[in-house]
Design a protein around this motif. Structure first.
Motif, short mmCIF file in Angstrom:
data_model
loop_
_atom_site.label_atom_id
_atom_site.label_comp_id
_atom_site.label_asym_id
_atom_site.label_seq_id
_atom_site.Cartn_x
_atom_site.Cartn_y
_atom_site.Cartn_z
N ARG A 11 0.84 -1.20 0.00
CA ARG A 11 0.00 0.00 0.00
C ARG A 11 0.87 1.25 0.00
O ARG A 11 2.08 1.19 0.29
CB ARG A 11 -0.92 0.00 1.20
N LEU A 12 0.27 2.36 -0.34
CA LEU A 12 0.96 3.64 -0.38
C LEU A 12 0.28 4.59 0.60
O LEU A 12 -0.92 4.81 0.54
CB LEU A 12 0.91 4.23 -1.80
N GLU A 13 1.07 5.13 1.53
CA GLU A 13 0.56 6.11 2.49
C GLU A 13 1.34 7.40 2.28
O GLU A 13 2.48 7.53 2.71
CB GLU A 13 0.71 5.60 3.92
N GLY A 14 0.70 8.34 1.58
CA GLY A 14 1.42 9.54 1.15
C GLY A 14 2.41 9.16 0.08
O GLY A 14 2.04 8.72 -1.01
N THR A 15 3.71 9.27 0.40
CA THR A 15 4.74 8.78 -0.53
C THR A 15 5.57 7.68 0.12
O THR A 15 6.68 7.38 -0.31
CB THR A 15 5.68 9.93 -0.96
N ILE A 16 5.02 7.09 1.17
CA ILE A 16 5.70 5.98 1.85
C ILE A 16 5.10 4.66 1.39
O ILE A 16 3.89 4.45 1.50
CB ILE A 16 5.60 6.11 3.38
N LEU A 17 5.94 3.79 0.82
CA LEU A 17 5.51 2.46 0.40
C LEU A 17 5.60 1.53 1.60
O LEU A 17 6.65 1.42 2.24
CB LEU A 17 6.42 1.95 -0.73
N ARG A 18 4.51 0.88 1.91
CA ARG A 18 4.48 -0.07 3.03
C ARG A 18 4.07 -1.44 2.51
O ARG A 18 3.29 -1.56 1.58
CB ARG A 18 3.50 0.39 4.11
N HIS A 33 7.13 -9.48 8.07
CA HIS A 33 7.63 -8.30 8.76
C HIS A 33 7.11 -7.05 8.07
O HIS A 33 7.16 -6.96 6.84
CB HIS A 33 9.16 -8.26 8.77
N GLU A 34 6.64 -6.13 8.86
CA GLU A 34 6.20 -4.85 8.30
C GLU A 34 7.44 -4.04 7.90
O GLU A 34 8.40 -3.93 8.67
CB GLU A 34 5.38 -4.07 9.33
N SER A 35 7.44 -3.50 6.67
CA SER A 35 8.58 -2.73 6.18
C SER A 35 8.07 -1.52 5.42
O SER A 35 6.94 -1.50 4.93
CB SER A 35 9.45 -3.60 5.26
N GLU A 36 8.90 -0.49 5.37
CA GLU A 36 8.50 0.72 4.66
C GLU A 36 9.68 1.32 3.91
O GLU A 36 10.84 1.06 4.21
CB GLU A 36 7.93 1.74 5.63
N LYS A 96 14.68 -7.77 0.65
CA LYS A 96 15.94 -8.36 1.09
C LYS A 96 15.86 -8.63 2.58
O LYS A 96 15.77 -7.71 3.38
CB LYS A 96 17.12 -7.45 0.77
N ASP A 97 15.85 -9.92 2.91
CA ASP A 97 15.84 -10.34 4.31
C ASP A 97 14.66 -9.74 5.07
O ASP A 97 14.79 -9.31 6.23
CB ASP A 97 17.15 -9.96 5.00
N GLY A 98 13.52 -9.67 4.39
CA GLY A 98 12.31 -9.23 5.07
C GLY A 98 12.14 -7.73 5.15
O GLY A 98 11.33 -7.24 5.94
N GLY A 108 24.01 -4.44 -9.96
CA GLY A 108 24.38 -5.31 -8.86
C GLY A 108 24.58 -4.66 -7.52
O GLY A 108 25.48 -5.03 -6.78
N PHE A 109 23.76 -3.69 -7.14
CA PHE A 109 23.87 -3.13 -5.80
C PHE A 109 22.48 -2.87 -5.24
O PHE A 109 21.50 -2.77 -5.97
CB PHE A 109 24.67 -1.83 -5.79
N TYR A 110 22.39 -2.84 -3.93
CA TYR A 110 21.17 -2.33 -3.32
C TYR A 110 21.55 -1.20 -2.39
O TYR A 110 22.68 -1.10 -1.91
CB TYR A 110 20.38 -3.43 -2.61
N SER A 111 20.60 -0.32 -2.14
CA SER A 111 20.90 0.89 -1.39
C SER A 111 19.92 1.05 -0.24
O SER A 111 18.74 0.73 -0.37
CB SER A 111 20.80 2.10 -2.32
N PRO A 112 20.39 1.57 0.90
CA PRO A 112 19.48 1.83 2.02
C PRO A 112 18.70 3.12 1.86
O PRO A 112 17.95 3.49 2.76
CB PRO A 112 20.45 1.90 3.20
N ARG A 113 18.90 3.83 0.75
CA ARG A 113 18.16 5.07 0.57
C ARG A 113 16.66 4.82 0.67
O ARG A 113 16.14 3.86 0.13
CB ARG A 113 18.47 5.70 -0.79
N GLY A 114 16.00 5.69 1.38
CA GLY A 114 14.55 5.59 1.52
C GLY A 114 14.10 4.82 2.74
O GLY A 114 12.92 4.84 3.10
#
Length: 998
Positions: A11-18, A33-36, A96-98, A108-114
């Protein structure tokens, strides 16, 4: 990678993807696990489009909503214009890992941005399956830089958007060109800052020229990759914004000087003052060690204990890393703080293989008094270059057809005047899992020892191109033989075997570009770049010859490493070519060898004939069809046409349609070679060039094989020699002079003798006996009508299949026994259902022998065998009682069974000679029988009822087809067994007919 399948309640809450994300735990359960993720930290707005790794797309957006995993928004394109746009979050958001993360699967990278906490280190995305630990570490080196480059790219789009678009000014003189200067940068991720200047070739300016491909450097049908390389990026040029495509951007970044951080990052100190190279050596990550050395890592660096990378590699027993460091110049005598040499470290930990190697090195270096490499880089990482470079996409105003025509006409001179031509082959990897280039190049630097400053002796290179195995000859120069032999010994066995079915690296787009021919032929010096790798063109050619020699030896049953016996895997790879219904020309000669042979011939003999140059260019790709002609004008004799108004030459003209250009070229060839140019016809089922007459060669259709009726010097055989094609003379003693003309409608009118018509035809190509061998039965039916004995008919069949020519000999030597075994082999792969595995899936198999496991049930195989036996019997090919028993029980054989392996080895070997010959031919041709009971082969489009004519001034028969209004279409040249030396005139009366070919 994607989160869609591993998440719920998205779902989308404002501009936060949950979302609730699943995560595996040791108990085997899949908890949620709940993630955003804050999308305003991952998406930006560029001209009304959502762009990844931007920020604050929502700042002035409206109507933002989520539909499944697709984010929709209305973004301002300008002050008063709103643009509806969307992006599929599933492309770049992963679980990634829940937890939800931004991930780039290609880079080939992932980023913690956001994420709520953005302080984590940027990492790479591990791919699924069992990975190579060494390569796993290598990717970590690229991840941060890839992430930084993508972020900086977005920032550049925003910053430079306010500038005016680049405007070209008119060039002042006919010999003026523009040159690009790329400004230095502190970091590889910095956006490109460049300037264009105008110079005159008449004043001998100092510059290099770039040879590259405009689109993706990788030959692939993967849409995501093609889309990546079709995107444009903004650079700063003369304080204006200029758009370039991704592959050129990669090249500009690689060519840029002054990137200090690239070297500095290799010397960053970690725990105990260890550099990344020391840590990689200690961990045994050989691929990472190579990469760091290529980036300028200091092999002499020591940590707090005084240990170098070699000390740690020796102590841990990482033998291959030890060898790399020693060959890169690391001192075997260096003492650490405890007065230990690397050899002492190996002895303390009982690393016996490492001890043996280092003792040999110590003894050798003491004897030769070898001096270690100076501090800094051993591997070549930089190149000598001019301040300015010529790049067609930027230095030519592509929107101005008049300027484009003039500049294209000068390109031969532009490349010839350049101090060096820089070949950009693209990044090392097309995606995070692709290691094909690195596998090939990791030890290529070893080959530099065969020459001086990257240059080989002219005589040596000539000999290698003539016979790539020459480096193994007793007469070969000692340094050449030792260098190549040492390089081969470093090769991975599995990698070498896979070469028998092709090298993915040599299928890169650059090798298929039509313009490459001119760019290389005209070059004074050539430097090759592929990602971080750099080497001279001579070294690249030596590499190609060495690889080719390995393949030649393995095809002949010899192990290139000098070891005895053949690995069963090698046999399987080698036999895969026998399974193919088509032939990839790259399997027979590596493109770099072909290009170098043409380059050397030009420098010694001058321009190619126009026909040879055009035949060469049609085997390469061009974005603009007309470039099939324009790309070779500088290296060929003038393409001229004599008319009543005088003689006219082809010049670059981007207004003239391709159809008119091709007709003009065909008329020129017709004047020079007569109607034999019809041997150049390879018409597709669906015309590629609209309105092209059938007698005009379609230069967009490749012609990798020597035509039967005309000799083309630019087409070479596997051994690098031109195949003589003047071996046929179907017109015989007929003395009628050729008479022809081209009408105003572009119709070709000539005279010919109708000899026969096509009565029967087998549809699949020459190496295709059809599913369940149904076409093999058809072959038997066709030749049973010929009237000879079974043995005679079989000989006619196999001689017709290969146009009665083998390895330059005509008639071909007796290949009857090999032909019989080749047919049995084709039956075997159809009966067991393994053709697809052998031809298409072998390269991806962990164990190639798995391809031999029968893919069909026993009932299906026995049913097919009931068709095989009578079909082969029609050809006089029988099975012994022992053979029948074996074939009936193939379902119970295991490739791991030694009895099976021995049987397969003999089976494959007995048919290899005929397979080698027929796979040097055009396998698309069709077998046919004429009304007079002659067997022949013709073009793929041949149909029942087509007519066979003999034309004065030609050497072989041609197939024609009646069309409306009494006109004809050319189908192409043919081989008809029994009339190829004038026999058609014996006991046959033929009269000349007028043919109007449309």
């Amino acid at each position: 990678m994607s989160f869609k399948e591993q998440s719920r309640n998205i779902r989308l809450e404002g501009t936060i993807l949950r979302a609730e994300c699943s995560k595996a735990d040791p108990s085997g359960k899949w908890p949620w696990h709940e993630s955003e993720l804050r999308l305003d930290r991952l998406l930006g707005n560029v001209s009304g489009q959502l762009v990844w790794l931007g920020t604050n797309f929502n700042h002035n957006a409206k109507h933002i909503y989520l539909e499944g995993t697709t984010l929709h928004a209305l973004l301002p394109k300008s002050e008063h214009v709103w643009h509806p746009t969307s992006v599929d979050l599933n492309d770049r958001i992963a679980n990634k890992d829940g937890r939800l993360v931004y991930a780039d699967p290609r880079l080939g990278f992932y980023s913690p941005r956001g994420q709520p906490n953005e302080n984590e280190k940027v990492e790479y995305v591990p791919y699924s399956g069992v990975g190579n630990v060494d390569d796993y570490a290598r990717r970590g080196l690229d991840a941060t830089e890839a992430h930084a480059v993508e972020c900086k790219r977005f920032e550049a789009e925003i910053v430079l958007r306010a500038l005016q678009p680049f405007r070209y000014t008119r060039l002042p003189t006919p010999t003026s060109i523009r040159l690009l200067k790329i400004e230095d940068a502190d970091e590889p991720s910095d956006f490109i800052h460049a300037s264009l200047v105008v110079v005159d070739l008449a004043h001998s300016p100092q510059y290099d020229a770039l040879s590259y491909t405009w689109g993706s450097p990788f030959t692939t049908s993967e849409p995501q990759l093609d889309e990546y390389y079709q995107r444009t990026t903004t650079i700063l040029c003369n304080n204006q914004r200029l758009s370039v495509k991704q592959n050129l951007l990669d090249a500009l970044r690689r060519l840029r000087k002054g990137q200090r951080s690239a070297v500095q990052s290799t010397e960053n100190r970690g725990r105990y003052y260890k550099t990344p190279l020391i840590q990689a050596a200690e961990d045994g990550h050989g691929r990472l060690v190579h990469s760091l050395l290529l980036q300028g890592a200091d092999i002499t660096a020591q940590d707090r204990f005084g240990e170098t990378a070699l000390h740690y590699a020796a102590e841990r027993g990482h033998l291959e890393v030890v060898k790399t460091l020693v060959q890169a110049g690391s001192s075997v005598f260096k003492l650490d703080n405890s007065r230990r040499t690397p050899l002492d470290c190996a002895k303390q930990k009982f690393r016996y293989e490492t001890i043996k190697y280092l003792e040999t090195q110590v003894a050798t270096q003491k004897k030769t008094k070898a001096v270690p490499a100076p501090k800094g880089t051993y591997f070549p990482t930089a190149m000598r270059s001019q301040s300015y470079i010529w790049i067609d996409a930027l230095c030519i105003n592509q929107e101005d057809n008049d300027e484009k025509a003039i500049q294209v006409g000068m390109m031969g001179r532009i490349y010839k005047s350049a101090k060096s031509v820089v070949v950009w082959l693209g990044r090392e990897r097309q995606d995070v899992n692709d290691t094909t280039a690195e596998d090939l190049f990791l030890d290529t630097w070893m080959l530099d020892a065969a020459g001086t400053s990257g240059k080989l002796d002219e005589t040596t290179l000539d000999a290698l191109l003539d016979d790539p195995q020459r480096h193994l000859s007793p007469k070969a120069p000692a340094d050449l033989k030792e260098t190549v032999t040492n390089w081969i010994k470093k090769l991975d066995e599995k990698q070498m075997r896979s070469w028998l079915i092709g090298l993915p690296f040599f299928r890169r787009s650059w090798f298929e570009r039509a313009w490459v021919i001119q760019e290389l032929v005209m070059a004074q010096e050539i430097t090759v770049l592929c990602g971080q790798f750099v080497f001279s063109w001579d070294t690249f050619v030596l590499l190609s010859c060495a690889v080719d020699s390995c393949r030649v030896l393995m095809r002949a049953g010899t192990n290139p490493k000098g070891e005895r016996g053949e690995n069963f895997h090698t046999i399987v790879y080698r036999s895969a070519a026998m399974s193919s219904k088509t032939v990839d020309p790259e399997l027979y000669e590596i493109p770099a060898m072909t290009l170098e042979r043409r380059r050397r011939a030009y420098h010694r003999q001058g321009a190619l004939s126009s026909m040879s140059a055009l035949a060469l260019s049609r085997n390469y790709n061009a974005t603009d069809t007309r470039d099939k002609v324009f790309a070779v004008l500088s290296i060929s004799a003038p393409i001229r046409l004599s008319t009543k108004t005088g003689t006219h030459s082809v010049l670059p003209d981007y207004v003239q349609p391709a159809r008119d250009l091709f007709v003009y070229v065909a008329m020129s060839l017709l004047q020079a070679h007569g109607p034999s140019i019809l041997s150049l016809i390879r018409n597709p089922a669906t015309p590629r060039v609209k309105g092209l007459p059938s007698w005009v060669p379609d230069l967009t259709m490749p012609i990798h094989y020597q035509p039967l009726g005309i000799s083309i010097e630019s087409l070479v055989s596997e051994a690098g020699q031109t195949t003589a094609t003047a071996i046929y003379d179907a017109i015989g003693n007929n003395t009628l002079q050729p008479a022809y003309h081209v009408t105003a409608e572009s119709y070709l009118v000539l005279h010919g003798f109708r000899w026969d018509s096509v009565q029967e035809i087998a549809q699949p190509g020459l190496s295709n006996i059809g599913p369940d061998t149904v076409e093999l039965f058809r072959w038997g039916q066709i030749i049973s009508e010929l009237g000879g004995s079974v043995a005679e008919n079989r000989a006619i069949l196999w001689r017709t299949l290969i146009s009665d020519e083998a390895q330059g000999k005509h008639p071909a030597p007796d290949l009857d026994k090999s032909f019989q075994n080749w047919l049995k082999y084709l039956c075997f792969i159809e009966m067991t259902g393994i053709r697809d595995a052998m031809a298409n899936k072998l390269i991806s198999m962990k164990n190639p022998v798995d391809a031999l496991w029968p893919k069909r049930s026993k009932e299906q195989m026995l049913e097919t065998f009931q068709v095989i036996q009578p079909s082969l019997a029609t050809l006089g090919i029988t099975f012994t009682k022992e053979d029948v028993n074996r074939w009936r029980t193939l379902d119970s054989f295991s490739p791991e069974d030694i009895q099976y392996a021995n049987w397969y080895f003999g089976f494959e070997g007995n048919g290899r000679n005929f397979a080698k010959v027929i796979h040097s031919k055009d396998l698309s041709r069709r077998i046919f029988r004429t009304g007079k009971n002659f067997l022949g082969i013709g073009p793929e489009q041949t149909e029942i009822g087509d007519l066979i004519y003999l034309l004065p001034g030609t050497k072989v028969p041609y197939v024609f087809r009646h069309v409306k209004d009494g006109n004809f279409r050319v189908i192409g040249e043919a081989y008809v067994h029994g009339i190829m030396h004038g026999e058609a005139w014996q006991n046959h009366q033929m009269t000349s007919e007028r043919l109007c070919i449309v």
